[in-house]
Design an enzyme around this catalytic site. Structure first.
Site, mmCIF file in Angstrom:
data_model
loop_
_atom_site.group_PDB
_atom_site.id
_atom_site.type_symbol
_atom_site.label_atom_id
_atom_site.label_comp_id
_atom_site.label_asym_id
_atom_site.label_seq_id
_atom_site.Cartn_x
_atom_site.Cartn_y
_atom_site.Cartn_z
ATOM 1 N N THR A 52 4.516 1.009 1.888
ATOM 2 C CA THR A 52 5.477 0.124 1.216
ATOM 3 C C THR A 52 5.914 0.708 -0.115
ATOM 4 O O THR A 52 7.103 0.677 -0.476
ATOM 5 C CB THR A 52 4.856 -1.259 0.992
ATOM 6 O OG1 THR A 52 4.470 -1.808 2.248
ATOM 7 C CG2 THR A 52 5.827 -2.203 0.300
ATOM 8 N N GLY A 58 0.828 -1.186 0.000
ATOM 9 C CA GLY A 58 0.000 0.000 0.000
ATOM 10 C C GLY A 58 0.867 1.241 0.000
ATOM 11 O O GLY A 58 2.041 1.207 -0.382
ATOM 12 N N GLU A 83 -14.071 3.978 9.145
ATOM 13 C CA GLU A 83 -13.320 4.150 10.390
ATOM 14 C C GLU A 83 -12.701 5.541 10.495
ATOM 15 O O GLU A 83 -12.431 6.034 11.590
ATOM 16 C CB GLU A 83 -12.225 3.094 10.512
ATOM 17 C CG GLU A 83 -11.110 3.233 9.490
ATOM 18 C CD GLU A 83 -9.892 2.390 9.806
ATOM 19 O OE1 GLU A 83 -9.685 2.063 10.978
ATOM 20 O OE2 GLU A 83 -9.145 2.060 8.861
ATOM 21 N N ASP A 99 -8.486 -0.608 1.132
ATOM 22 C CA ASP A 99 -9.057 0.740 1.141
ATOM 23 C C ASP A 99 -9.094 1.345 -0.262
ATOM 24 O O ASP A 99 -9.783 2.336 -0.497
ATOM 25 C CB ASP A 99 -8.240 1.664 2.041
ATOM 26 C CG ASP A 99 -8.348 1.304 3.507
ATOM 27 O OD1 ASP A 99 -9.204 0.473 3.853
ATOM 28 O OD2 ASP A 99 -7.564 1.838 4.312
#
Length: 366
Positions: A116, A113, A234, A138
């Site tokens: 990284t 993601g 979230e 996501d």
């Protein structure tokens, strides 16, 4: 040719399919593939002069090593959330380059993601050949419409949301289902739309409790079962409320702040006296085997990475744009932030996805 491959960040379904594709495509060219365990953290623990250290943190990937892994979720190489530039003791980019040199790695393929792939871009900038492959449920890596793991996360979420309806209806409550999505609300947007929930709250639009809560109460009373369903990212916030310290990078046991789903449910109960159900899908969204689309994209990205290395094209990030496989400069993700197009895809007044101008848009409605 000797190719290195690693996976970093959170695990998602489809990583193993991509690893298998890389290995089989490389073997067809008589190339060797070395898997690095535990992402960039594994690199930092390798002493190239110590054979035991190398054996502990790497694995030779041949046809037998990757047999059947495409049917399994997660990553056979394990993973970590590590950027060698920010570890205790200072920047260890030089160590990573030394390991690559001593182990004879000619090019790296990195699956990850935002975190990284940021180091992948940095490594490429040092002159080392790298192909990066975006993965995150996501779906928030800038520069690509699609990341490995997104489709399975949506599929898992829709199934769980719809299953929860029976409990919400049995108890005549308002259900608040919290999904992963720290910066981008795309996971909640699509899951909420496909599950046809009553209201969907995304990270990009703060909650106005005085508007949202009456809508949910009305939704509950409008159906014979006397229940309502709300999906929330979230990363969502409550307008005007004190913003708690962002500790979502910590493990669940280390977090101090109450999750937004629980905060919204408590506000509903305090304002209306109506009972709620709170469910965080969390890691269940990324658990288990990949769906058909994530297998397909994983296989395609893996083969494409090897093809590009074979033609001398490195310093690139693989991408899907407008439904087409393509590649972009590896540092593209550094130049922007990928979030929901609120004006085009969401109605902040009703907390519902909206779909307009569908003709000509790609499958995932970007």
């Amino acid at each position: 040719m000797r190719i290195g491959i690693l996976t970093g960040g959170g695990d998602v379904p489809g990583l193993n399919a991509c690893i298998r594709s890389v290995v089989l495509s490389a073997l067809d060219r008589q190339w060797d593939v070395v898997g690095f365990r535990r992402g960039w953290q594994g690199f930092l623990e390798i002493d190239p002069a110590d054979p035991n250290s190398v054996a502990t943190h790497t694995i030779a990937l041949d046809r037998e090593a990757v047999r059947g892994i495409d049917r399994v979720g997660g990553t056979m190489l394990h993973t970590s959330r590590t950027d060698p530039r920010t570890v205790k003791g200072g920047d260890r980019t030089a160590h990573v380059l030394d390991v690559l040199d001593k182990l004879g790695i000619d090019a790296m393929i990195t699956l990850g993601g935002d975190g990284t792939l940021r180091f992948s871009a940095h490594l490429s900038a040092q002159g080392f050949p790298v192909i990066s492959i975006p993965k995150t449920m996501d779906n928030d890596v800038f520069g690509t419409d699609y990341c490995i793991g997104f489709s399975t996360a949506i599929t898992r979420s829709v199934t769980a949301i719809n299953a929860l309806r029976t409990t919400a209806e049995s108890h005549e409550r308002i259900a608040v289902v919290e999904l992963f999505g720290r910066r981008s609300g795309e996971t909640a947007l699509l899951s909420g739309f496909l599950a046809q929930v009553d209201r969907t709250v995304i990270s990009e639009v703060p909650i106005d409790p005085d508007r949202l809560i009456p809508l949910l109460v009305e939704d509950r009373l409008s159906r014979p079962g006397r229940y309502a369903m709300c999906v929330i990212s979230e990363g969502a916030t409550i307008a005007g409320a004190e913003v708690a310290a962002d500790d979502r990078s910590l493990s669940n046991t280390q977090r101090q702040a109450e999750a937004i789903g629980g905060r919204l449910a408590r506000a509903i109960e305090e304002k209306t006296g109506q009972g709620t159900i709170v469910q965080q899908l969390a890691y269940l969204m990324r658990a288990g085997e990949p769906d058909a689309l994530d297998r397909m994209v994983g296989f395609a990205f893996g083969a494409m990475a090897i093809q590009m290395i074979g033609s001398g094209e490195t310093g690139r990030m693989l991408a899907l744009r407008d439904g087409n496989y393509c590649d972009v400069p590896i540092d593209t993700l550094l130049s922007g932030t990928k979030t929901v197009d609120v004006a085009g895809l969401y109605d902040p007044e009703t907390y519902r996805p909206k779909l307009i101008h569908i003709r000509g848009m790609p499958m995932f409605l970007y």
